[in-house]
Design a protein around this motif. Structure first.
Motif, PDB file in Angstrom:
ATOM      1  N   VAL A 168       0.838  -1.200   0.000  1.00 43.03           N
ATOM      2  CA  VAL A 168       0.000   0.000   0.000  1.00 43.03           C
ATOM      3  C   VAL A 168       0.871   1.248   0.000  1.00 43.03           C
ATOM      4  O   VAL A 168       0.575   2.230  -0.699  1.00 43.03           O
ATOM      5  CB  VAL A 168      -0.950  -0.011   1.216  1.00 43.03           C
ATOM      6  CG1 VAL A 168      -1.633   1.344   1.383  1.00 43.03           C
ATOM      7  CG2 VAL A 168      -2.002  -1.100   1.060  1.00 43.03           C
ATOM      8  N   ALA A 169       1.953   1.226   0.762  1.00 42.17           N
ATOM      9  CA  ALA A 169       2.864   2.380   0.796  1.00 42.17           C
ATOM     10  C   ALA A 169       3.480   2.637  -0.577  1.00 42.17           C
ATOM     11  O   ALA A 169       3.602   3.793  -1.010  1.00 42.17           O
ATOM     12  CB  ALA A 169       3.958   2.140   1.838  1.00 42.17           C
ATOM     13  N   ILE A 170       3.856   1.563  -1.280  1.00 37.70           N
ATOM     14  CA  ILE A 170       4.433   1.711  -2.614  1.00 37.70           C
ATOM     15  C   ILE A 170       3.426   2.322  -3.577  1.00 37.70           C
ATOM     16  O   ILE A 170       3.746   3.209  -4.366  1.00 37.70           O
ATOM     17  CB  ILE A 170       4.925   0.341  -3.130  1.00 37.70           C
ATOM     18  CG1 ILE A 170       6.094  -0.160  -2.290  1.00 37.70           C
ATOM     19  CG2 ILE A 170       5.324   0.430  -4.603  1.00 37.70           C
ATOM     20  CD1 ILE A 170       6.520  -1.571  -2.627  1.00 37.70           C
ATOM     21  N   VAL A 171       2.185   1.841  -3.501  1.00 39.56           N
ATOM     22  CA  VAL A 171       1.132   2.359  -4.376  1.00 39.56           C
ATOM     23  C   VAL A 171       0.882   3.834  -4.102  1.00 39.56           C
ATOM     24  O   VAL A 171       0.754   4.649  -5.026  1.00 39.56           O
ATOM     25  CB  VAL A 171      -0.164   1.543  -4.197  1.00 39.56           C
ATOM     26  CG1 VAL A 171      -1.319   2.188  -4.950  1.00 39.56           C
ATOM     27  CG2 VAL A 171       0.043   0.106  -4.676  1.00 39.56           C
ATOM     28  N   LEU A 172       0.839   4.221  -2.838  1.00 34.05           N
ATOM     29  CA  LEU A 172       0.602   5.617  -2.488  1.00 34.05           C
ATOM     30  C   LEU A 172       1.760   6.510  -2.928  1.00 34.05           C
ATOM     31  O   LEU A 172       1.556   7.629  -3.411  1.00 34.05           O
ATOM     32  CB  LEU A 172       0.372   5.750  -0.980  1.00 34.05           C
ATOM     33  CG  LEU A 172      -0.897   5.085  -0.429  1.00 34.05           C
ATOM     34  CD1 LEU A 172      -0.945   5.211   1.088  1.00 34.05           C
ATOM     35  CD2 LEU A 172      -2.142   5.695  -1.056  1.00 34.05           C
ATOM     36  N   LEU A 173       2.979   6.019  -2.764  1.00 33.40           N
ATOM     37  CA  LEU A 173       4.151   6.790  -3.179  1.00 33.40           C
ATOM     38  C   LEU A 173       4.229   6.930  -4.692  1.00 33.40           C
ATOM     39  O   LEU A 173       4.929   7.805  -5.200  1.00 33.40           O
ATOM     40  CB  LEU A 173       5.433   6.128  -2.652  1.00 33.40           C
ATOM     41  CG  LEU A 173       5.650   6.209  -1.135  1.00 33.40           C
ATOM     42  CD1 LEU A 173       6.864   5.387  -0.726  1.00 33.40           C
ATOM     43  CD2 LEU A 173       5.815   7.663  -0.695  1.00 33.40           C
ATOM     44  N   SER A 174       3.524   6.082  -5.416  1.00 28.71           N
ATOM     45  CA  SER A 174       3.482   6.177  -6.874  1.00 28.71           C
ATOM     46  C   SER A 174       2.494   7.233  -7.350  1.00 28.71           C
ATOM     47  O   SER A 174       2.302   7.408  -8.553  1.00 28.71           O
ATOM     48  CB  SER A 174       3.106   4.816  -7.485  1.00 28.71           C
ATOM     49  OG  SER A 174       4.069   3.833  -7.150  1.00 28.71           O
ATOM     50  N   GLY A 175       1.854   7.928  -6.402  1.00 28.44           N
ATOM     51  CA  GLY A 175       0.929   8.996  -6.760  1.00 28.44           C
ATOM     52  C   GLY A 175      -0.496   8.537  -6.967  1.00 28.44           C
ATOM     53  O   GLY A 175      -1.312   9.282  -7.521  1.00 28.44           O
ATOM     54  N   ILE A 176      -0.818   7.318  -6.543  1.00 32.34           N
ATOM     55  CA  ILE A 176      -2.169   6.782  -6.717  1.00 32.34           C
ATOM     56  C   ILE A 176      -3.003   7.097  -5.482  1.00 32.34           C
ATOM     57  O   ILE A 176      -2.577   6.844  -4.346  1.00 32.34           O
ATOM     58  CB  ILE A 176      -2.129   5.267  -6.964  1.00 32.34           C
ATOM     59  CG1 ILE A 176      -1.356   4.974  -8.251  1.00 32.34           C
ATOM     60  CG2 ILE A 176      -3.532   4.681  -7.037  1.00 32.34           C
ATOM     61  CD1 ILE A 176      -1.056   3.519  -8.463  1.00 32.34           C
ATOM     62  N   THR A 177      -4.178   7.651  -5.695  1.00 29.33           N
ATOM     63  CA  THR A 177      -5.072   8.017  -4.603  1.00 29.33           C
ATOM     64  C   THR A 177      -6.069   6.888  -4.343  1.00 29.33           C
ATOM     65  O   THR A 177      -6.663   6.373  -5.288  1.00 29.33           O
ATOM     66  CB  THR A 177      -5.847   9.303  -4.944  1.00 29.33           C
ATOM     67  OG1 THR A 177      -4.902  10.340  -5.251  1.00 29.33           O
ATOM     68  CG2 THR A 177      -6.735   9.732  -3.784  1.00 29.33           C
ATOM     69  N   PRO A 178      -6.249   6.504  -3.085  1.00 23.66           N
ATOM     70  CA  PRO A 178      -7.235   5.452  -2.791  1.00 23.66           C
ATOM     71  C   PRO A 178      -8.628   5.852  -3.247  1.00 23.66           C
ATOM     72  O   PRO A 178      -9.022   7.020  -3.148  1.00 23.66           O
ATOM     73  CB  PRO A 178      -7.166   5.340  -1.258  1.00 23.66           C
ATOM     74  CG  PRO A 178      -5.822   5.889  -0.890  1.00 23.66           C
ATOM     75  CD  PRO A 178      -5.533   6.956  -1.886  1.00 23.66           C
ATOM     76  N   GLY A 179      -9.367   4.881  -3.773  1.00 22.13           N
ATOM     77  CA  GLY A 179     -10.721   5.131  -4.257  1.00 22.13           C
ATOM     78  C   GLY A 179     -11.636   3.973  -3.942  1.00 22.13           C
ATOM     79  O   GLY A 179     -11.241   3.006  -3.261  1.00 22.13           O
ATOM     80  N   PRO A 180     -12.874   4.019  -4.423  1.00 20.75           N
ATOM     81  CA  PRO A 180     -13.849   2.947  -4.144  1.00 20.75           C
ATOM     82  C   PRO A 180     -13.392   1.572  -4.613  1.00 20.75           C
ATOM     83  O   PRO A 180     -13.782   0.561  -4.019  1.00 20.75           O
ATOM     84  CB  PRO A 180     -15.098   3.403  -4.912  1.00 20.75           C
ATOM     85  CG  PRO A 180     -14.940   4.877  -5.079  1.00 20.75           C
ATOM     86  CD  PRO A 180     -13.474   5.115  -5.217  1.00 20.75           C
ATOM     87  N   THR A 181     -12.581   1.522  -5.667  1.00 20.88           N
ATOM     88  CA  THR A 181     -12.161   0.214  -6.182  1.00 20.88           C
ATOM     89  C   THR A 181     -11.255  -0.523  -5.199  1.00 20.88           C
ATOM     90  O   THR A 181     -11.069  -1.737  -5.344  1.00 20.88           O
ATOM     91  CB  THR A 181     -11.423   0.360  -7.527  1.00 20.88           C
ATOM     92  OG1 THR A 181     -10.297   1.239  -7.359  1.00 20.88           O
ATOM     93  CG2 THR A 181     -12.346   0.925  -8.595  1.00 20.88           C
TER      94      THR A 181
END
Length: 325
Positions: A168-181
């Motif tokens: 999750v940390a890697i995904v967030l650091l990649s600039g991806i914002t959490p969403g409904p999916t």
């Protein structure tokens, strides 16, 4: 003296009185005796396995804690191992072979694939050895033998959940914002868990009879990894292949579960070129929620149900044979 001894032994082993003339099977039926370790009915077996659910979780947790006790970094290796794999794959496929140019947010995309595939890979490998490596426990205690491969699948699930924090940390650091999916992560993970458990049960029975299969599995799983698109987009590579090849690729369960997790984590960055459904008839890219066709979920459910049911019945059929010989 010898004649007397033989006569005595015969008289002791031969039914007398009301039991005279009964076969051993008839005697057992008369007095309610059963074969030790006899396989129960399928429904009864499921109930017995459910009754051992606390044992399964406790066994899995204890094995997970003890797994890295001799390593100086301890439990850190649960996260460090997949991260090192990601680093190697990024260097070879992302940088040298330039796969990162065709996939958005390649680092996050790669890490999701590595973590998800390693879940299946480790569950199958540990399931293969779950019976042969625990013969002492199996011969000493009476419990449903399916508890072993199920417990080892739980171990791999626990490891994945721990690793998810880093993912999750890697995904967030990649600039991806959490969403409904992101809510789709739960059903996708449950489906893959059912699929992994089924394969672990199949391989547990096979591995209990042919221990050499555990030496062959790493090569089979490595081949499966390379053809499943863990490090690159398989769909982009086989776009010019015959239709039946593309169909087989779309049905590959490893690719299906990776695509579900990748879409759940990063729907806006999911490459529409990876599926024909990503474009409309005019060639325009569809919105991100349409880039993953609904049939992918149906395939995922079908694989999970098929593998789990087949694996459970296949393993149950040989319940009386585990730990014998």
């Amino acid at each position: 003296m010898n004649v007397s001894t033989v006569s005595d032994s015969v008289s002791l082993s031969t039914p007398v009185g009301a039991d005279a003339g009964l076969t051993p099977q008839q005697l057992a039926a008369k007095y309610g005796l059963e074969v030790s370790g006899k396989r129960p009915g399928l429904i009864q077996y499921v109930k017995q396995l459910w009754q051992r659910r606390h044992f399964i979780v406790a066994f899995a947790t204890a094995r997970l804690v003890a797994q890295y006790t001799t390593a100086k970094l301890g439990q850190v290796w649960q996260v460090l191992t997949p991260l090192l794999n990601c680093a190697v794959f990024y260097l070879v496929f992302g940088v040298i072979l330039k796969s990162r140019e065709s996939v958005p947010v390649y680092i996050a995309w790669l890490c999701v694939g590595v973590f998800v595939f390693q879940f299946s890979q480790s569950a199958i490998q540990s399931g293969t050895r779950s019976i042969s490596d625990n013969l002492g426990l199996i011969r000493a205690l009476h419990f449903p033998r399916a508890s072993m491969p199920v417990a080892f699948t739980v171990i791999q699930l626990q490891q994945l959940l721990i690793s998810m924090v880093v993912l999750v940390a890697i995904v967030l650091l990649s600039g991806i914002t959490p969403g409904p999916t992101w809510l789709l992560i739960i059903p996708a993970l449950l489906l893959q868990c059912g699929f992994n458990t089924g394969l672990a049960l199949v391989m547990a029975r096979v591995g209990s009879k042919a221990s050499d299969i555990s030496q062959l599995m790493p090569f089979i799983l490595r081949t499966w990894m390379y053809v499943s698109g863990v490090m690159y987009s398989v769909q982009a590579q086989i776009s010019s292949y015959p239709p039946f090849v593309r169909t087989i690729t779309e049905l590959n369960p490893a690719s299906v579960y990776m695509d579900l997790m990748r879409y759940a984590f990063m729907p806006d960055s999911f490459n529409p070129k990876m599926y024909p459904g990503g474009y409309d008839a005019a060639g325009n890219a569809q919105p991100h929620w349409l880039t993953l066709p609904n049939h992918v979920w149906m395939i995922a459910v079908a694989w999970a149900v098929f593998a789990f049911v087949l694996g459970f019945v296949f393993f149950w059929k040989a319940e009386e044979e585990y730990g014998r010989g």
